[in-house]
Design an enzyme around this catalytic site. Structure first.
Site, mmCIF file in Angstrom:
data_model
loop_
_atom_site.group_PDB
_atom_site.id
_atom_site.type_symbol
_atom_site.label_atom_id
_atom_site.label_comp_id
_atom_site.label_asym_id
_atom_site.label_seq_id
_atom_site.Cartn_x
_atom_site.Cartn_y
_atom_site.Cartn_z
ATOM 1 N N ARG A 232 0.420 -49.748 48.236
ATOM 2 C CA ARG A 232 -0.694 -50.443 48.880
ATOM 3 C C ARG A 232 -0.165 -51.476 49.862
ATOM 4 O O ARG A 232 0.813 -52.170 49.565
ATOM 5 C CB ARG A 232 -1.554 -51.182 47.839
ATOM 6 C CG ARG A 232 -2.591 -50.308 47.177
ATOM 7 C CD ARG A 232 -3.651 -49.824 48.173
ATOM 8 N NE ARG A 232 -4.636 -48.971 47.556
ATOM 9 C CZ ARG A 232 -4.566 -47.632 47.483
ATOM 10 N NH1 ARG A 232 -3.561 -46.972 48.006
ATOM 11 N NH2 ARG A 232 -5.531 -46.942 46.917
ATOM 12 N N GLU A 261 -4.877 -52.439 57.696
ATOM 13 C CA GLU A 261 -5.054 -50.978 57.702
ATOM 14 C C GLU A 261 -6.457 -50.608 58.168
ATOM 15 O O GLU A 261 -7.439 -51.156 57.667
ATOM 16 C CB GLU A 261 -4.796 -50.440 56.293
ATOM 17 C CG GLU A 261 -4.547 -48.954 56.287
ATOM 18 C CD GLU A 261 -3.885 -48.484 54.984
ATOM 19 O OE1 GLU A 261 -2.816 -48.980 54.629
ATOM 20 O OE2 GLU A 261 -4.481 -47.639 54.328
ATOM 21 N N HIS A 284 -0.875 -43.689 55.945
ATOM 22 C CA HIS A 284 -1.492 -43.682 54.596
ATOM 23 C C HIS A 284 -1.890 -42.252 54.225
ATOM 24 O O HIS A 284 -3.053 -41.963 53.929
ATOM 25 C CB HIS A 284 -2.688 -44.634 54.517
ATOM 26 C CG HIS A 284 -3.103 -44.916 53.089
ATOM 27 N ND1 HIS A 284 -3.766 -46.055 52.716
ATOM 28 C CD2 HIS A 284 -2.949 -44.191 51.935
ATOM 29 C CE1 HIS A 284 -4.009 -46.026 51.408
ATOM 30 N NE2 HIS A 284 -3.522 -44.894 50.920
#
Ligand code: MLT
Length: 326
Positions: A232, A261, A284
Site C-alpha cells: 500500500r 494514487e 498498482h
C-alpha cells in the site's frame, strides 16, 4: 437483491450474480457525489467496489445500502469506521490475489537486480551498454527480508526459496509452521533492514503502518539493497525514499503503490517518486492478473449469495457482534 458494481468487474462474475437472481447495475468511473447519486438511484443493498473510494457521502446516500464488498483484499479505500456506525457491513476477498502480487514482487526483484527497465530505456534510445549492465549481483544466496508474513508474504517466500535465496521475515505474529516449512527466520524489523539485500513489504495499509519505512529505517539498509512495495502507498515515506536513494543509502526501489494514487476515475498520475532514477514503478497492478481477478469475482459472488440466501456476512471486517463467519 439490488447490486451496484462501481468498478471494472469480471463478466463471469456479473453473469453469476444475475443468474443468482440479483438485479445488477453497473456504473463505473464515478466518485463522491456522483457515486452517492448512483447508490441512491439504484436502491442497491450491495455495493461492489475495487479502486473506487467509499467515504461518508456515499455511505449516507441510501438507507437501503447494507453491504459493501471490496473486490480485493485491502479495505483502506473504504471508511470502515463510518460504515460500522451506520450498520453497513464491509466484506473483502482475502487471499484471492496473493499469488498475483507475489509474482509481480518476484518480477520486480529480478528487474531491479538486472536493471531491466533502464536497459530497455537505453535500447529504445539506441544505446548499447553491455559493460554497464553486466554488474548484477544475482539472487541466489542473497537475503530477502519479508515484512509481513501473511498470505502474500508466504507466496513470495515460497517463490524466493526456489531461487535459493536466504529468507528472513518480520511480523507481529510468529509463524513457526512457516519457519519449519521454508527455513525462514523471524527477526525484528531493524535487523531485517540491516541484513536484507531485498526488502519487500506485505503488510496492510492504514494508520498502524503509515511511514513504517521512513528515513530512520531506510538509513539501516545496505547501500546495495533494494526496497519493494507492492502493498500500500503510505507504508513508505516516499520523500525519505527519494532522498535516501539520491545519497546512495540504498541501491533502488520498485513501487506498485503510491502515496498519491489516482482513483479509478482518474488518469493523471501526480506522484513524483517513480521519476527518481533507480525507482521502478508499476500501476498498482499487483493483483491484476486474469486468474486473480476471476478468483476475486468468484469470491464476491460467494459473499453476495451467502448474504442473499442466509443473511451471513462472509469475510466481514466489521461483523455485527456475535456473527463472525469465515
Ligand atoms: C487488493 O487490495 O487486493 C488490491 O489492491 C486490489 C486492487 O488492485 O485493486
Amino acid at each position: 437483491m439490488n447490486v451496484l458494481i462501481a468498478d471494472k468487474f469480471e463478466e463471469e462474475g456479473i453473469a453469476a450474480l444475475r443468474e443468482a437472481g440479483c438485479a445488477v447495475t453497473i456504473r463505473t468511473g464515478l466518485k463522491d457525489a456522483a457515486l452517492a447519486d448512483a447508490v441512491r438511484e439504484s436502491e442497491c443493498e450491495v455495493l461492489i467496489v475495487r479502486s473506487t473510494k467509499v467515504g461518508k457521502e456515499v455511505l449516507a446516500a441510501s438507507s437501503a445500502l447494507s453491504l459493501i464488498i471490496r473486490a480485493g483484499s485491502g479495505v483502506d479505500t473504504i471508511d470502515v469506521e463510518s460504515a460500522t456506525t451506520r450498520g453497513i457491513r464491509v466484506c473483502n476477498c482475502p487471499g484471492m490475489n496473493s499469488v498475483a502480487v507475489a509474482e509481480l514482487t518476484i518480477g520486480l526483484m529480478i528487474a531491479l537486480d538486472r536493471r531491466i527497465v533502464d536497459e530497455t530505456d537505453d535500447l529504445r534510445r539506441g544505446v548499447w551498454n553491455k559493460k554497464e549492465y553486466s554488474k548484477a549481483r544475482g539472487l541466489k544466496g542473497r537475503t530477502l527480508g519479508i515484512v509481513g508474513m501473511g498470505r502474500i508474504g508466504y507466496e513470495v517466500a515460497r517463490r524466493a526459496a526456489a531461487f535459493e535465496m536466504r529468507l528472513i521475515y518480520s511480523d507481529v505474529i510468529a509463524r513457526p509452521d512457516l519457519e519449519a516449512e521454508l527455513g525462514i527466520r523471524r527477526v525484528e524489523l531493524p535487523d531485517l533492514l540491516r541484513e536484507a539485500d531485498f526488502v519487500t513489504l506485505h503488510v496492510p495499509g492504514g494508520s498502524d503502518t503509515t511511514h513504517l519505512i521512513g528515513a530512520e529505517q531506510l538509513a539501516l539498509m545496505k547501500p546495495t539493497a533494494f526496497l519493494l512495495n507492492c502493498a500500500r502507498g503510505g507504508i513508505v515515506d516516499e520523500k525519505a525514499l527519494a532522498v535516501a536513494i539520491g545519497r546512495g543509502a540504498l541501491a533502488g526501489a520498485a513501487l506498485d503503490v503510491y502515496e498519491i494514487e489516482p482513483g479509478a476515475a482518474d488518469t493523471e498520475f501526480k506522484d513524483p517518486t517513480p521519476k527518481v532514477p533507480r525507482v521502478y514503478g508499476t500501476h498498482h497492478i499487483g493483483a491484476s492478473t486474469e486468474q486473480a481477478q476471476l478468483a476475486v469475482a468468484e469470491e464476491v459472488v460467494r459473499i453476495v449469495t451467502a448474504y442473499m440466501t442466509s443473511g451471513k456476512y462472509l469475510n466481514c471486517v466489521n461483523p455485527p457482534k456475535a456473527a463472525i463467519v469465515l
